[in-house]
Write a protein that holds these residues in place. Sequence first.
Motif, mmCIF file in Angstrom:
data_model
loop_
_atom_site.group_PDB
_atom_site.id
_atom_site.type_symbol
_atom_site.label_atom_id
_atom_site.label_comp_id
_atom_site.label_asym_id
_atom_site.label_seq_id
_atom_site.Cartn_x
_atom_site.Cartn_y
_atom_site.Cartn_z
ATOM 1 N N SER A 17 -1.931 14.679 -5.956
ATOM 2 C CA SER A 17 -2.579 13.962 -5.652
ATOM 3 C C SER A 17 -2.389 12.581 -6.919
ATOM 4 C CB SER A 17 -3.855 14.479 -5.578
ATOM 5 O OG SER A 17 -4.575 15.442 -4.946
ATOM 6 N N VAL A 18 -2.614 11.436 -6.162
ATOM 7 C CA VAL A 18 -2.142 10.530 -7.721
ATOM 8 C C VAL A 18 -3.228 9.690 -7.074
ATOM 9 C CG1 VAL A 18 -0.515 8.050 -7.886
ATOM 10 C CG2 VAL A 18 0.408 10.722 -6.991
ATOM 11 N N TYR A 19 -4.058 8.742 -8.418
ATOM 12 C CA TYR A 19 -5.393 8.057 -8.381
ATOM 13 C C TYR A 19 -4.908 6.855 -8.645
ATOM 14 C CZ TYR A 19 -7.227 12.448 -8.019
ATOM 15 O OH TYR A 19 -7.747 13.836 -7.740
ATOM 16 N N LEU A 20 -5.536 6.164 -8.709
ATOM 17 C CA LEU A 20 -5.600 4.254 -8.993
ATOM 18 C C LEU A 20 -6.615 4.149 -10.043
ATOM 19 C CD1 LEU A 20 -4.010 1.417 -9.119
ATOM 20 C CD2 LEU A 20 -5.438 0.882 -7.232
ATOM 21 N N SER B 159 -2.362 8.500 1.071
ATOM 22 C CA SER B 159 -0.268 9.323 1.471
ATOM 23 C C SER B 159 -0.009 8.381 0.924
ATOM 24 C CB SER B 159 -0.285 9.541 2.849
ATOM 25 O OG SER B 159 -0.638 7.380 3.228
ATOM 26 N N MET B 160 1.067 8.338 0.828
ATOM 27 C CA MET B 160 2.346 7.686 -0.116
ATOM 28 C C MET B 160 2.480 6.505 0.694
ATOM 29 S SD MET B 160 3.790 9.421 -2.592
ATOM 30 C CE MET B 160 5.491 7.402 -2.920
ATOM 31 N N TRP C 161 -13.677 10.986 -15.617
ATOM 32 C CA TRP C 161 -14.105 9.317 -14.401
ATOM 33 C C TRP C 161 -14.472 10.329 -13.478
ATOM 34 C CZ3 TRP C 161 -8.696 8.962 -16.642
ATOM 35 C CH2 TRP C 161 -8.720 7.903 -17.951
ATOM 36 N N PRO C 162 -15.462 9.086 -12.977
ATOM 37 C CA PRO C 162 -15.745 9.181 -11.329
ATOM 38 C C PRO C 162 -14.848 8.513 -10.192
ATOM 39 C CG PRO C 162 -16.495 7.137 -13.024
ATOM 40 C CD PRO C 162 -15.915 7.298 -14.204
ATOM 41 N N GLN C 163 -15.200 9.042 -9.327
ATOM 42 C CA GLN C 163 -14.081 8.981 -8.366
ATOM 43 C C GLN C 163 -14.404 7.461 -7.045
ATOM 44 O OE1 GLN C 163 -11.247 10.440 -7.366
ATOM 45 N NE2 GLN C 163 -12.069 11.705 -9.400
ATOM 46 N N GLY C 164 -13.897 6.786 -6.908
ATOM 47 C CA GLY C 164 -13.910 5.509 -6.401
ATOM 48 C C GLY C 164 -13.384 5.341 -4.837
ATOM 49 N N ALA C 165 -13.876 5.047 -3.898
ATOM 50 C CA ALA C 165 -13.388 4.958 -2.454
ATOM 51 C C ALA C 165 -11.684 5.387 -2.739
ATOM 52 C CB ALA C 165 -13.545 3.938 -1.656
ATOM 53 N N PRO C 166 -11.376 6.275 -1.355
ATOM 54 C CA PRO C 166 -10.246 6.432 -1.241
ATOM 55 C C PRO C 166 -8.891 5.250 -0.939
ATOM 56 C CG PRO C 166 -11.909 8.203 -0.706
ATOM 57 C CD PRO C 166 -12.889 6.905 -0.934
ATOM 58 N N ILE C 167 -8.096 4.898 -0.875
ATOM 59 C CA ILE C 167 -6.892 3.963 -0.326
ATOM 60 C C ILE C 167 -6.554 4.821 0.621
ATOM 61 C CG2 ILE C 167 -5.580 2.752 -1.259
ATOM 62 C CD1 ILE C 167 -6.393 2.870 -3.746
ATOM 63 N N GLY C 168 -6.314 4.017 1.739
ATOM 64 C CA GLY C 168 -5.234 4.647 2.575
ATOM 65 C C GLY C 168 -6.315 4.728 3.872
ATOM 66 N N THR C 169 -5.537 5.272 5.328
ATOM 67 C CA THR C 169 -6.450 5.408 6.392
ATOM 68 C C THR C 169 -6.101 7.209 6.408
ATOM 69 O OG1 THR C 169 -5.977 3.994 7.691
ATOM 70 C CG2 THR C 169 -6.319 5.798 8.627
#
Length: 513
Positions: free
Chosen positions: A411-414, A425-426, A450-458
């Motif tokens: 799992s990769v986070y921004l 996803s990639m 860290w708190p989690q923000g909105a995921p990125i991608g569909t």
Amino acid sequence: MKRVSVKPKMLVFSHICSPQYVTGAEKLLLFMVRELLPSFQCTLVVPNEGIIAANARKLGITVIVHHIPLVVPLYLALPHMQDEIAATERGSAWRDLVKLVDGERPNIIIANTCVHPLPAIVGKALGIPVIWSVMETLRDTEHTGMAASIIEQHSDYVIGISESTLAPLSTPGLRAKSTLILPSWDQEALSPNSWSMHRENRRRQLGIANHHRFVGYISSSIFEAKGLEHFMQMAVNTAVQYPHAMYLIVGNPVDAGYFNRCLDIARERGLMERFRWIRFEEQVESVYPAMDLLVVPSLTIEGFGMTALEGMVFGKAVVSYGSGGLSEIGRATGNEIYTVPTGDTAMLTGAVSSLLADDAALQAISARNAKAAHAVYGIGAYRERLRRFAEQLSVRGYMPLTLVRAAGSPSVYLYEDGMLRLFRSMKPLLNMGYHMEETRILPDAVIAAWPQGAPIGTALRRRRRRSRSGSSLGRRRRRKSGGTAKRRLRGGRQRSRRRTAAGGAGRRKRSRR
């Protein structure tokens, strides 16, 4: 056009900041930071407002007040030290510390004392070079090796203020990181020209005549390990023999019951009029000159013993127990004869008595101590050691957090606005111009901080089983059953037509006959 050099930023963490007194660890830390100011842009982080925060601001040092939990079991080398560190990593204080460090973006971090590991752990996790300043000697238990390994794992450089502080850190990995920087002081800051005036004024305030020999005890905070009880036992024993001896206690009692029990030693002997007590005095130059002899009966393994050195700097005879760094000061200054075995009140009394009995010897030892203190611990030698240490520091630019992941996790986070946003996803990762090579691997505890923000991608679509009435399976079954019925209906009609046709043909044959 002349280029303006920008000094690297150093974030310095003090474990305490008392509003009532200054401990030796606080004093030495601020002194070191002051000496590093020509080479670094320093910011001091303290848990609350207090004396060293105010003194730092006077030096032009930025101060941040930020509470960070201490981990005392690390210093005491207790078996649950790892569990306590892990517990702090799950709390909000850990998350706030990570945010603070990433927001300040330092080039290097100093974590002060063994009870203050969290700044070192966070700094190391974020890829920031860490200096761990060890001001005390780790307790000797079966878990001391574990404590040393924690310091080794989360530091790039280790500063010890005595051989005693570095002795438990003698593993091959730590020896390569460790540097001995003996403490020092700023002679001009102590205003030596005012000492004679302070001696006269303070002794007059306390009712001490010129012929009296004033025997002093100083501790920023008074508790059992600092040996006040041993000082009192020595004092009442020498007071009877030497009527010209008077006694001074300087310090802030931490345990009122213990402090009163110590005073009871003099009360029971009817000697309280021979004692004076002053709560902590920040301006030490107004207290030490009033004394003739300093006693340091510490029962704990001292990391250094700054009080003993200060007594020598002010030209006083010093009698001490040989606890940790105190024995090193005695050897280095030729004061071994007045450094007695820890806890031996008889030898402590004997050493003090020998000086009270011989005024010429008292004056000679006092003068010798002043010269020896300057020769061994003077500011010139300190600055040279600190300069060599600073030159070897590998200081690099702060690397801002962008892509991160936990070790062993795909799992990769921004990192964005203090939050971590998961790439689903990639594809969105690559579409935003990032590459997997940019990903920084951080400990699980840092990711979890860290708190989690909105995921990125569909989100990926997945087929779901529904109820028989509404599911695709039910529709397939209905379609299947409906087709079978239609086929049966068509078959029945065909058979009916064949039977009708066959019946008509039979009637025609009979009619011909």
